[in-house]
Design a protein around this motif. Structure first.
Motif, PDB file in Angstrom:
ATOM      1  N   ILE A  92       0.916  -1.412  -0.276  1.00  0.00           N
ATOM      2  CA  ILE A  92      -0.074   0.145  -0.200  1.00  0.00           C
ATOM      3  C   ILE A  92       1.155   1.468   0.150  1.00  0.00           C
ATOM      4  N   ARG A  93       2.245   1.664   1.039  1.00  0.00           N
ATOM      5  CA  ARG A  93       3.060   2.053   0.674  1.00  0.00           C
ATOM      6  C   ARG A  93       3.694   2.498  -0.522  1.00  0.00           C
TER       7      ARG A  93
ATOM      8  N   ARG B 104      -0.057   5.686  -9.132  1.00  0.00           N
ATOM      9  CA  ARG B 104      -0.002   6.322  -7.622  1.00  0.00           C
ATOM     10  C   ARG B 104       0.849   7.287  -7.124  1.00  0.00           C
TER      11      ARG B 104
ATOM     12  N   TYR C  55       1.630   5.873  -2.225  1.00  0.00           N
ATOM     13  CA  TYR C  55       1.070   5.192  -1.807  1.00  0.00           C
ATOM     14  C   TYR C  55       0.061   5.475  -3.751  1.00  0.00           C
TER      15      TYR C  55
ATOM     16  N   ILE D 171      -9.133   5.169  -4.754  1.00  0.00           N
ATOM     17  CA  ILE D 171      -9.593   3.800  -4.043  1.00  0.00           C
ATOM     18  C   ILE D 171     -10.653   3.672  -4.746  1.00  0.00           C
TER      19      ILE D 171
ATOM     20  N   LEU E 162      -6.224  -2.997  -2.634  1.00  0.00           N
ATOM     21  CA  LEU E 162      -5.177  -2.936  -1.029  1.00  0.00           C
ATOM     22  C   LEU E 162      -5.014  -4.390  -0.515  1.00  0.00           C
TER      23      LEU E 162
END
Length: 388
Positions: A246-247, A261, A275, A279, A380
């Motif tokens: 996710i990071r 991203r 990130y 979403i 995610l």
């Protein structure tokens, strides 16, 4: 007003009886099998009012007695739950956040009747609880703050506000914990019970239900709908890899498509945070990562073509940072807010998701919520790929 009460085989009944009498409220209809403390909790699968089926016996008593309200404390009586029978005969079990909204509106009304100005009132909730309390504060002018999860954080925040001269009227967490009034800065299910019965009795004389009262809040502040759940993740290494993806984005050799991203280059830390920009297809507008120590608003206004170099001070979170646990919050432009974190006591990856629709369009809010729930699982967490 008639209502059924259960302490769920716990200690609440004598204290609830005294509190209700002190308020001058009518006594409850008891659930006989659950009134006395019993550490075996024989009549429930799990003695938590939030659990599905936990209120079934109380509802059965209510149906038999022709009563339309069921109230409960958990066994140690520091939490409170409620369900109300609807015109179609179904039972509406209020969520922790819905009860938080109901209590907040009631406390604000009580403060006004006591001559306390809105500007002197302060309320708090945990950062994984509903943003509806924040919207209420903006509309009405009282002080609002959110804190990390746990009443120790909320109590300390309220104590600080109390020392500044505020009336610290209310604090809550979505897990049905409520602190009402400023006498005890901790969650208390018995006080919550009495205040709820007092409100329900007042509404009853007006020909209204508690659900009607909640609807009035939605009409005033917008509709909020939430979905809180978790994935069982017994392997800490796998959980760490999920949050790492996710990071920082997928590994170079990972097959399959990925979402667009951000690229935030932190020269001080020597890393680049990547990130997701969306979403469920909704643009991400805010990110707070309390594991890596990153927070930024209006991130969707960052140009996509080139990485953004960020300094330490311009993206430092206001909340404490802990590298020993995972916790990330995203907000999206459709009114969505998602917090993902690991549990400190169970092998769970938890998420708290809420969507606000300012126009009270429930169908639109439900569609957005469903899309974001699916995105949590598929984009995610990648639950299928990770066997969760």
């Amino acid at each position: 007003l008639r209502y059924v009460y259960t302490p769920m085989h716990g200690v609440g009944a004598p204290f609830a009886t005294r509190m209700l009498a002190a308020f001058g409220l009518p006594p409850f209809v008891p659930v006989p099998e659950q009134m006395n403390p019993d550490p075996d909790f024989p009549s429930v699968a799990f003695p938590n009012p939030e659990e599905k089926g936990a209120l079934d016996m109380a509802k059965h008593v209510a149906d038999a007695q022709g009563v339309g309200l069921v109230l409960a404390n958990d066994p140690d009586a520091d939490r409170f739950a409620a369900a109300e029978k609807q015109p179609d005969g179904s039972w509406l079990a209020f969520t922790g956040d819905q009860l938080g909204t109901i209590f907040a509106a009631a406390v604000l009304a009580m403060a006004r009747r006591a001559g306390i100005s809105d500007e002197r009132v302060a309320m708090v909730n945990s950062t994984v609880s509903s943003r509806m309390l924040s919207v209420m504060a903006q509309a009405e002018g009282f002080r609002y703050a959110d804190t990390l999860t746990g009443f120790k954080f909320m109590a300390n925040e309220l104590l600080a506000l109390q020392r500044q001269g505020f009336f610290v009227g209310f604090g809550y967490e979505e897990a049905i914990g409520y602190m009402i009034h400023d006498h005890v800065l901790d969650k208390d299910g018995v006080t919550a019970l009495a205040v709820f019965v007092q409100l329900a009795a007042q509404l009853h004389t007006q020909g209204k239900s508690v659900a009607d009262y909640l609807e009035e809040q939605y009409a005033r502040y917008g509709y909020f709908v939430s979905a809180n759940s978790y994935f069982v993740s017994p392997d800490p290494a796998k959980t760490g890899l999920i949050f790492s993806r996710i990071r920082y984005g997928p590994e170079a050799d990972e097959a399959g498509a990925d979402v667009q991203r951000f690229e935030f280059v932190r020269s001080v830390h020597g890393d680049t945070l990547r990130y997701p920009r969306t979403i469920g297809g909704f643009p991400v507008s805010y990110i707070r990562d309390l594991t890596t120590g990153f927070e930024m608003r209006d991130v969707d206004k960052v140009e996509a073509e080139a990485p953004l170099v960020v300094g330490l001070d311009e993206c430092r979170p206001t909340f404490p940072v802990s590298a020993g646990s995972h916790m990330i919050t995203f907000e999206t432009r459709n009114g969505g807010r998602l917090t993902m974190r690991t549990s400190g006591t169970e092998p769970k990856l938890k998420y708290y998701l809420e969507v606000r629709n300012q126009d009270n369009d429930r169908e639109a809010a439900a569609r957005d919520l469903e899309a974001m729930v699916n995105a949590v699982a598929c984009e995610l967490v990648r639950a299928t790929e990770n066997g969760l």
